[in-house]
Design a protein around this motif. Structure first.
Motif, PDB file in Angstrom:
ATOM      1  N   ALA A 102       0.681  -1.175  -0.036  1.00  0.00           N
ATOM      2  CA  ALA A 102      -0.108   0.248   0.036  1.00  0.00           C
ATOM      3  C   ALA A 102       0.907   1.192  -0.056  1.00  0.00           C
ATOM      4  CB  ALA A 102      -0.860  -0.086   1.255  1.00  0.00           C
ATOM      5  N   PRO A 146      -5.174  -5.355  17.135  1.00  0.00           N
ATOM      6  CA  PRO A 146      -4.503  -5.977  16.054  1.00  0.00           C
ATOM      7  C   PRO A 146      -3.454  -4.859  15.426  1.00  0.00           C
ATOM      8  CG  PRO A 146      -6.844  -6.363  15.783  1.00  0.00           C
ATOM      9  CD  PRO A 146      -6.696  -5.169  16.803  1.00  0.00           C
ATOM     10  N   PRO A 149       1.371  -4.692  16.139  1.00  0.00           N
ATOM     11  CA  PRO A 149       2.783  -4.885  15.575  1.00  0.00           C
ATOM     12  C   PRO A 149       3.229  -3.738  14.618  1.00  0.00           C
ATOM     13  CG  PRO A 149       1.239  -6.770  15.268  1.00  0.00           C
ATOM     14  CD  PRO A 149       0.363  -5.452  16.006  1.00  0.00           C
ATOM     15  N   LEU A 150       2.096  -2.650  14.173  1.00  0.00           N
ATOM     16  CA  LEU A 150       2.442  -1.701  13.246  1.00  0.00           C
ATOM     17  C   LEU A 150       2.962  -0.565  14.090  1.00  0.00           C
ATOM     18  CD1 LEU A 150      -0.365  -1.835  10.633  1.00  0.00           C
ATOM     19  CD2 LEU A 150       2.168  -1.810   9.950  1.00  0.00           C
ATOM     20  N   PRO A 153       6.948  -0.568  16.395  1.00  0.00           N
ATOM     21  CA  PRO A 153       8.320  -0.112  15.973  1.00  0.00           C
ATOM     22  C   PRO A 153       8.461   1.239  16.233  1.00  0.00           C
ATOM     23  CG  PRO A 153       7.242  -1.605  14.501  1.00  0.00           C
ATOM     24  CD  PRO A 153       6.305  -1.211  15.498  1.00  0.00           C
ATOM     25  N   LEU A 171      -5.723   6.998   3.443  1.00  0.00           N
ATOM     26  CA  LEU A 171      -6.096   5.725   3.458  1.00  0.00           C
ATOM     27  C   LEU A 171      -7.602   5.590   3.322  1.00  0.00           C
ATOM     28  CD1 LEU A 171      -4.388   4.135   6.701  1.00  0.00           C
ATOM     29  CD2 LEU A 171      -4.174   3.710   4.473  1.00  0.00           C
ATOM     30  N   GLN A 175      -9.507   1.990  -2.693  1.00  0.00           N
ATOM     31  CA  GLN A 175      -8.203   1.259  -3.154  1.00  0.00           C
ATOM     32  C   GLN A 175      -9.076   0.160  -4.064  1.00  0.00           C
ATOM     33  OE1 GLN A 175      -4.807   0.754  -2.444  1.00  0.00           O
ATOM     34  NE2 GLN A 175      -4.831   2.664  -1.714  1.00  0.00           N
ATOM     35  N   PRO A 176      -8.062  -0.686  -5.083  1.00  0.00           N
ATOM     36  CA  PRO A 176      -8.849  -1.753  -5.550  1.00  0.00           C
ATOM     37  C   PRO A 176      -8.923  -2.773  -4.807  1.00  0.00           C
ATOM     38  CG  PRO A 176      -6.940  -0.588  -6.896  1.00  0.00           C
ATOM     39  CD  PRO A 176      -7.210  -0.103  -5.410  1.00  0.00           C
ATOM     40  N   THR A 178      -7.961  -6.278  -3.403  1.00  0.00           N
ATOM     41  CA  THR A 178      -6.719  -7.422  -3.422  1.00  0.00           C
ATOM     42  C   THR A 178      -7.043  -8.765  -3.371  1.00  0.00           C
ATOM     43  OG1 THR A 178      -6.362  -6.979  -1.295  1.00  0.00           O
ATOM     44  CG2 THR A 178      -5.014  -5.787  -3.087  1.00  0.00           C
ATOM     45  N   GLN A 180      -4.673 -12.483  -3.173  1.00  0.00           N
ATOM     46  CA  GLN A 180      -3.099 -12.845  -3.220  1.00  0.00           C
ATOM     47  C   GLN A 180      -2.229 -11.651  -3.054  1.00  0.00           C
ATOM     48  OE1 GLN A 180      -2.553 -16.102  -4.161  1.00  0.00           O
ATOM     49  NE2 GLN A 180      -4.585 -17.033  -4.612  1.00  0.00           N
TER      50      GLN A 180
ATOM     51  N   ARG B  94     -13.878  -8.810  17.710  1.00  0.00           N
ATOM     52  CA  ARG B  94     -12.688  -8.675  18.823  1.00  0.00           C
ATOM     53  C   ARG B  94     -13.129  -7.430  19.738  1.00  0.00           C
ATOM     54  NH1 ARG B  94      -7.984  -6.001  20.689  1.00  0.00           N
ATOM     55  NH2 ARG B  94      -6.353  -7.572  21.384  1.00  0.00           N
ATOM     56  N   ARG B 123     -10.648  -0.090   5.227  1.00  0.00           N
ATOM     57  CA  ARG B 123     -10.664  -1.250   4.324  1.00  0.00           C
ATOM     58  C   ARG B 123      -9.295  -2.105   4.443  1.00  0.00           C
ATOM     59  NH1 ARG B 123     -12.540  -0.558  -1.592  1.00  0.00           N
ATOM     60  NH2 ARG B 123     -11.787  -2.710  -1.348  1.00  0.00           N
ATOM     61  N   ASP B 125      -7.978  -3.917   2.207  1.00  0.00           N
ATOM     62  CA  ASP B 125      -7.151  -3.788   1.068  1.00  0.00           C
ATOM     63  C   ASP B 125      -5.934  -2.495   1.075  1.00  0.00           C
ATOM     64  OD1 ASP B 125      -8.095  -5.714  -0.388  1.00  0.00           O
ATOM     65  OD2 ASP B 125      -9.837  -4.526  -1.212  1.00  0.00           O
ATOM     66  N   ALA B 126      -6.480  -1.600   1.913  1.00  0.00           N
ATOM     67  CA  ALA B 126      -5.503  -0.587   2.046  1.00  0.00           C
ATOM     68  C   ALA B 126      -4.452  -0.898   2.987  1.00  0.00           C
ATOM     69  CB  ALA B 126      -6.303   0.778   2.453  1.00  0.00           C
ATOM     70  N   LEU B 127      -4.562  -1.920   3.879  1.00  0.00           N
ATOM     71  CA  LEU B 127      -3.646  -2.111   4.916  1.00  0.00           C
ATOM     72  C   LEU B 127      -3.430  -3.522   4.846  1.00  0.00           C
ATOM     73  CD1 LEU B 127      -5.957  -0.359   7.623  1.00  0.00           C
ATOM     74  CD2 LEU B 127      -3.774   0.464   6.947  1.00  0.00           C
ATOM     75  N   PRO B 128      -2.555  -3.939   3.848  1.00  0.00           N
ATOM     76  CA  PRO B 128      -2.217  -5.268   3.604  1.00  0.00           C
ATOM     77  C   PRO B 128      -1.405  -6.101   4.751  1.00  0.00           C
ATOM     78  CG  PRO B 128      -0.961  -4.104   2.246  1.00  0.00           C
ATOM     79  CD  PRO B 128      -1.919  -3.043   3.058  1.00  0.00           C
ATOM     80  N   LEU B 129      -0.587  -5.210   5.442  1.00  0.00           N
ATOM     81  CA  LEU B 129      -0.019  -5.831   6.794  1.00  0.00           C
ATOM     82  C   LEU B 129      -1.120  -6.239   8.044  1.00  0.00           C
ATOM     83  CD1 LEU B 129       3.011  -3.136   6.908  1.00  0.00           C
ATOM     84  CD2 LEU B 129       3.005  -5.461   6.092  1.00  0.00           C
ATOM     85  N   LEU B 130      -2.010  -5.329   7.974  1.00  0.00           N
ATOM     86  CA  LEU B 130      -3.073  -5.602   9.027  1.00  0.00           C
ATOM     87  C   LEU B 130      -3.766  -6.861   8.589  1.00  0.00           C
ATOM     88  CD1 LEU B 130      -4.273  -4.670  11.668  1.00  0.00           C
ATOM     89  CD2 LEU B 130      -5.768  -3.208  10.174  1.00  0.00           C
ATOM     90  N   ARG B 131      -4.290  -7.068   7.240  1.00  0.00           N
ATOM     91  CA  ARG B 131      -4.693  -8.164   6.969  1.00  0.00           C
ATOM     92  C   ARG B 131      -4.036  -9.546   7.267  1.00  0.00           C
ATOM     93  NH1 ARG B 131      -8.020  -9.638   2.069  1.00  0.00           N
ATOM     94  NH2 ARG B 131      -7.389  -7.587   0.994  1.00  0.00           N
ATOM     95  N   PHE B 133      -1.716  -9.675   9.792  1.00  0.00           N
ATOM     96  CA  PHE B 133      -1.879 -10.076  11.093  1.00  0.00           C
ATOM     97  C   PHE B 133      -3.350 -10.740  11.391  1.00  0.00           C
ATOM     98  CE2 PHE B 133       0.382  -5.743  11.767  1.00  0.00           C
ATOM     99  CZ  PHE B 133       1.617  -6.379  11.193  1.00  0.00           C
ATOM    100  N   ARG B 150      -1.006 -18.115   2.087  1.00  0.00           N
ATOM    101  CA  ARG B 150      -0.707 -16.959   1.274  1.00  0.00           C
ATOM    102  C   ARG B 150      -0.007 -15.821   2.258  1.00  0.00           C
ATOM    103  NH1 ARG B 150      -6.343 -14.834  -0.450  1.00  0.00           N
ATOM    104  NH2 ARG B 150      -6.658 -17.000  -1.211  1.00  0.00           N
ATOM    105  N   GLU B 173       7.515  -7.737   4.160  1.00  0.00           N
ATOM    106  CA  GLU B 173       7.150  -6.838   4.720  1.00  0.00           C
ATOM    107  C   GLU B 173       6.500  -7.109   6.107  1.00  0.00           C
ATOM    108  OE1 GLU B 173       5.724  -3.332   3.319  1.00  0.00           O
ATOM    109  OE2 GLU B 173       6.502  -3.587   1.129  1.00  0.00           O
ATOM    110  N   GLU B 176       9.281  -8.180   8.620  1.00  0.00           N
ATOM    111  CA  GLU B 176      10.145  -6.954   9.097  1.00  0.00           C
ATOM    112  C   GLU B 176       9.539  -6.575  10.430  1.00  0.00           C
ATOM    113  OE1 GLU B 176      10.194  -3.314   6.749  1.00  0.00           O
ATOM    114  OE2 GLU B 176      11.179  -4.724   5.203  1.00  0.00           O
ATOM    115  N   LEU B 177       8.028  -7.115  10.621  1.00  0.00           N
ATOM    116  CA  LEU B 177       7.414  -6.638  11.905  1.00  0.00           C
ATOM    117  C   LEU B 177       7.376  -7.845  12.757  1.00  0.00           C
ATOM    118  CD1 LEU B 177       4.595  -4.227  10.295  1.00  0.00           C
ATOM    119  CD2 LEU B 177       6.649  -3.864  11.503  1.00  0.00           C
ATOM    120  N   GLU B 197       7.271 -10.544  18.394  1.00  0.00           N
ATOM    121  CA  GLU B 197       7.628  -9.418  17.062  1.00  0.00           C
ATOM    122  C   GLU B 197       9.054  -9.035  16.904  1.00  0.00           C
ATOM    123  OE1 GLU B 197       3.437  -7.092  18.186  1.00  0.00           O
ATOM    124  OE2 GLU B 197       5.286  -6.017  18.273  1.00  0.00           O
TER     125      GLU B 197
END
Lengths: 777, 216
Positions: A102, A146, A149-150, A153, A171, A175-176, A178, A180, B94, B123, B125-131, B133, B150, B173, B176-177, B197
């Protein structure tokens, strides 16, 4: 005419020197542009200037939409990654996105480094003891979500979460979907990518190379051989259109050339004469190009394209000399005999085109000059060079008697019986066109595009799936300084957010999101306390919170550094996606700064207009790319129409003077005007809307048709000469019909429009001119 | 020296005796395990199939973040509810009860955060890292091995009644976390999750079945 030798040598010498000079000018000293600025009037408005800039080289003009299809999700995703990796490694792209991340590392680093100037949350209250306490409590809670972890750091250096706050406005943007880990369309059957080329949008050669490179990269990286690549977007359409028009134009020009050569071969019975017959028109085109080059410094593609069409009239000049040979007559004698009429034919064209020189559009003025000079040169070559150049023994081999003499003689009285119908046809044509005046013109610029409907709808599908702006609606701010533009966008942003909240607009972006104004940045910088104050407040704020002693040393150091840091400049975002976005949305043009806010999903353009009007700030305006480009094209067309009308009047004047009779001039003008009006009426009744291309075609018909009537009405000594003149006209009309009939076969709308119009106009001009023929002996 | 040698000999004798006992015990255990395994082999596929059969689960959680940034571990408690509709639509909720109140609801791609009066929707989709987790726990509850793979390399160990899934991030990515995620459970129940972590923090979550009637 003292010595025949000198009479031959002088025109030849002048011609050779002139051709050599023109060739040198045209080949070595002329630049050719395909720039859209030819459609710009000289007194251009800022909107028009902006439009041209956007069409030439805006983000939209450089953005490629890429889709991969024909395999399962996993394979498509793997190929998307491989393709994106390869494209990112290439120097041809400023930016390649496929949803893998992203936010790229460079962007995150820039955002983090400049967080105190970019975060809208930075206010003096934020850095009071209470403000810090609230922020730290919030961060502590985030650690238990959740998002932990972001957040972790960044904890030591950014405990108040300014990086996240700076990112937040971006944000919310669409966004399209996603799958995979890469972008897909909602159905999951196409993996999507976008790529922004470094090459400007108007550089079609470069764009074609870039597209070929993408295809090669895809072929090399696809994981399955049956996977397909779909490329879309304005640069793709532009390259495809050009390729299609070029391929069609070459193919049909070859066809037309063969057809014309066959007609002329049948008329002259000599291949050599056919070759020589091309010299006047070729010389004319060359001279016209050289003149435009001298006067304007460069020749425009539009001038060349339309010029090559209009100069078609000059191709007839040779025919009028070569196709009406009396038995035993030398070419020099024919040329001398025909010259008074041919001269008038040339002069009508020259004066008709001169009107266009007055145009405020460079493209039209160039066209006028090219035709005026070209026709004059072609006429002079036909009169003086052709007889001097063509060896008499070849000329003598050509037809001695007029073919078709019998049928022509028989047809003439019948044709004249139709004479009263011609004025009726003129009136009928005008009435039909007049009744349809509301829907006469094609104002949709897209209708001229050879891009298929399927390709257009696929493009809007991909655009929708990618959430790419619809490339149509923009809010524009112009001001003297860059900062002034940014400040106005900061004022504007809440209003735009209001439109989004009301559903009038789905989404928007502004340059101030990437680069806040200096005032905003200064205010944020001033909100940061000095290191000592911050440390003291922090110590009190963290009392009772579980943070380890000394954890926030980095925070205090970074805040102190930000406090002394210079304000952000666009260069601070070099090499990031933000930098790319900023360059597209904020730029200098014509001595002032322009900022763009692209809007997507504009459901209620009226609400947008009202919001802008409510601001009552002349520096802020709503811009409709499509509407504006249509208005500009309309302006060009309207002026071309007005100048053509002036040209017709000038032609009438030339004929009046040349024929020394208003009546005779009217006789020459009537058939061609009737032919033009009936052609226009036929097109309109056929459901065709007229465009600039039809207008150019009418101009050609006007030029050639006037000549038909001139030769039909020529003062001749006897019936035989009259027949020879009629024959030459028929040969000339046949060549035009064959050449443009071939174009009418084109699958490309642009070429077909020209072909149909000229072919129909030519036939009608010939018939009407024959019907009104009034040869004076 | 001599004494030491004697003592060493005595030690080695008793060690040998111990090892014989241990060996016998281990052999018996292995034999039993093998016999059990021969009945019903249990690996990652079987675990996932078992989890996939459970369309719903509701547990209480106690999450503890051990961090050298904090003087004491950060403890959060609340409830986790997962439900999968027959059509495949998933909902993961949660709800944090202490030390603050907040609710994260994830439906498909949409994450809704409710805190007090404010609701925010993001969304994934905008936060792939969160997804990534979230999918560690969500895809496990769904029994969706493909989705889990995946994002992570999946290593299974243990047996039906005491299994452990070790997840190693596939995406650099994410790596890294997060160093690793360890999910442990019993049959089709998840008992704990431990996230290691890259920062050195360790987040341990224990799940206990929600007492009947407490579900809202």
């Amino acid at each position: 005419m003292s010595r025949p030798g000198a009479a031959r040598a002088l025109p030849l010498a002048i011609w050779i020197v002139a051709v050599a000079a023109c060739l040198w000018l045209v080949v070595a000293r002329t630049s050719y542009t395909t720039d859209l600025t030819a459609f710009l009037p000289r007194s251009k408005t800022p909107a028009q200037e902006l439009l041209i800039g956007q069409l030439r080289d805006g983000v939209a003009a450089r953005l490629l939409l890429i889709a991969l299809e024909g395999a399962d999700e996993r394979e498509l995703a793997a190929s998307s990654r491989a393709l994106a990796r390869r494209l990112r490694a290439s120097a041809a792209f400023g930016y390649v996105a496929n949803g893998e991340t992203a936010l790229a590392r460079a962007d995150r680093d820039a955002l983090f480094a400049h967080r105190y100037l970019l975060s809208p949350a930075v206010t003096p209250e934020r850095f009071t003891e209470q403000g810090l306490r609230t922020a730290l409590e919030g961060t502590l809670e985030l650690l238990a979500t959740p998002l932990g972890p972001l957040v972790r750091p960044m904890l030591a250096a950014d405990p108040t979460g300014e990086t996240a706050a700076a990112l937040a406005p971006h944000l919310g943007r669409h966004q399209p979907a996603t799958r995979q880990g890469v972008w897909f369309d909602p159905a999951g059957t196409r993996a999507l990518l976008t790529a922004e080329t470094r090459a400007p949008g108007y550089d079609l050669d470069a764009q074609a190379r870039v597209q070929a490179a993408i295809e090669a990269a895809f072929a090399a990286t696809r994981t399955r051989p049956d996977m397909r690549l779909v490329l879309s977007g304005p640069p793709v359409f532009a390259v495809q259109s050009r390729a299609e028009i070029e391929a069609d134009a070459w193919r049909l020009s070859a066809l037309a050339g063969c057809g014309v050569a066959l007609v002329l071969l049948a008329a002259y019975r000599s291949t050599t004469l056919v070759g020589f017959g091309a010299l006047p028109v070729a010389s004319g085109m060359l001279a016209g190009m050289a003149a435009v080059s001298l006067a304007f410094g460069s020749v425009h593609g539009i001038t060349l394209g339309f010029g090559a069409t209009l100069i078609g009239e000059a191709a007839d000049y040779a025919t009028y000399v070569l196709a009406q040979r009396a038995p035993g007559e030398t070419l020099a004698a024919i040329a001398r005999r025909v010259w008074p009429t041919l001269r008038l034919a040339v002069l009508t064209t020259v004066f008709g085109s001169l009107a266009m020189l007055a145009s405020s559009f460079t493209g039209l003025a160039q066209l006028g000059l090219l035709i005026a000079v070209g026709a004059l040169a072609a006429g002079l070559v036909a009169r003086y060079v052709l007889p001097a150049l063509v060896p008499e023994r070849w000329a003598a081999r050509s037809a001695q008697a007029v073919p078709l003499a019998g049928p022509l003689a028989a047809l003439a009285p019948n044709a004249r019986r139709a004479a009263p119908l011609v004025p009726l046809a003129l009136v009928a044509g005008i009435v039909v066109v007049g009744l349809r005046h509301a829907t006469l013109w094609e104002n949709d610029i897209a209708a001229l595009s050879p891009v298929s409907e399927a390709a257009k709808s696929r493009d809007s599908e991909l655009r929708e799936a990618l959430g790419a702006p619809d490339v149509r609606h923009l809010v524009v701010v112009t001001a003297a300084t860059r900062d002034d533009v940014l400040a106005r966008f900061e004022t504007l942003a809440p209003h735009l957010a209001g439109l989004v909240a009301r559903g009038a607009v789905r989404d928007f972006d502004t340059p101030a999101r990437y680069l806040p104004s200096a005032a905003t940045q200064s205010a944020r910088r001033a909100a940061l306390p000095d290191a000592g104050t911050l440390a003291a407040r922090l110590a009190r704020a963290t009392a009772g919170l579980p943070f380890r002693e000394g954890l926030f040393a980095l925070f205090i150091a970074d805040a102190a550094e930000a406090r002394a840091a210079p304000l952000l400049e666009p260069e601070d975002f070099a090499g990031t996606a933000w930098g790319v976005a900023l360059r597209a949305l904020l730029f200098e043009q014509g001595g002032h700064w322009v900022g763009l806010a692209p809007l997507s999903g504009v459901a209620d353009p009226g609400a947008l207009q009202r919001m802008i009007a409510g601001l009552a700030d002349p520096a802020v305006w709503a811009f409709d790319l499509k509407g504006e480009s249509e208005a500009m094209l309309r302006g060009y067309r309207d002026q071309a129409l007005a100048l053509s009308a002036a040209g017709v009047i000038l032609i009438g004047g030339v004929l009046w003077v040349g024929l020394r009779s208003g009546r005779a001039a009217a006789d020459v003008m009537l058939p061609v005007l009737a032919a033009t009006s009936v052609t226009a009426a036929a097109l309109v009744l056929g459901g065709i809307r007229l465009s600039l291309l039809h207008l150019v075609s009418f101009l050609l018909v006007l030029g050639t048709g006037t000549n038909y009537a001139l030769f039909f009405n020529r003062r001749v000594p006897d019936e035989a000469e009259k027949l020879r003149g009629a024959y030459a006209v028929i040969v000339a009309a046949t060549t035009t019909l064959v050449a443009f009939g071939a174009l009418a076969l084109s699958g490309t709308a642009i070429l077909r429009a020209i072909g149909e119009t000229v072919a129909l106009g030519t036939v009608l001009s010939l018939v009407f001119a024959a019907a009104r023929a009034r040869s004076r002996s | 020296m001599g004494g030491a040698r004697r003592r060493g000999a005595r030690l080695s004798r008793s060690a040998a005796a111990l090892s014989r006992v241990a060996l016998a015990a281990a052999t018996a255990l292995v034999a039993a395990a093998l016999a059990h395994a021969a009945d019903t082999p249990f690996g990652v596929e079987e675990l996932m199939a078992a989890l996939a059969k459970r369309p719903e689960s509701a547990v209480r959680f106690i999450e503890t973040r051990h961090s050298d940034a904090l003087r004491e571990p950060l403890v959060t408690t609340g409830g986790l509810r997962y439900r999968r509709a027959p059509g495949g639509d998933e909902r993961l909720e949660r709800r944090v009860a202490t030390p603050f109140a907040e609710r994260y609801t994830i439906e498909g791609d949409r994450l809704t955060i409710e805190r007090g009066d404010t609701t925010r929707t993001l969304r994934l989709d905008a936060l792939p890292l969160l997804r990534a987790f979230i999918d560690a726990i969500r895809a496990t509850l769904a029994g969706d091995l493909a989705r889990l793979r995946r994002h992570y390399g999946v290593v299974f160990s243990g047996a039906r009644e005491d299994w452990v899934l070790a997840l190693l991030p596939a995406d650099p990515e994410v790596a890294e976390l997060i160093t690793s995620v360890r999910i442990a459970g019993q049959g089709d129940r998840i008992r704990s999750m431990e996230v290691l972590e890259r920062s050195g923090d360790r987040v341990v979550t224990r799940f206990t079945d929600e007492p009947p009637g407490s579900a809202k």
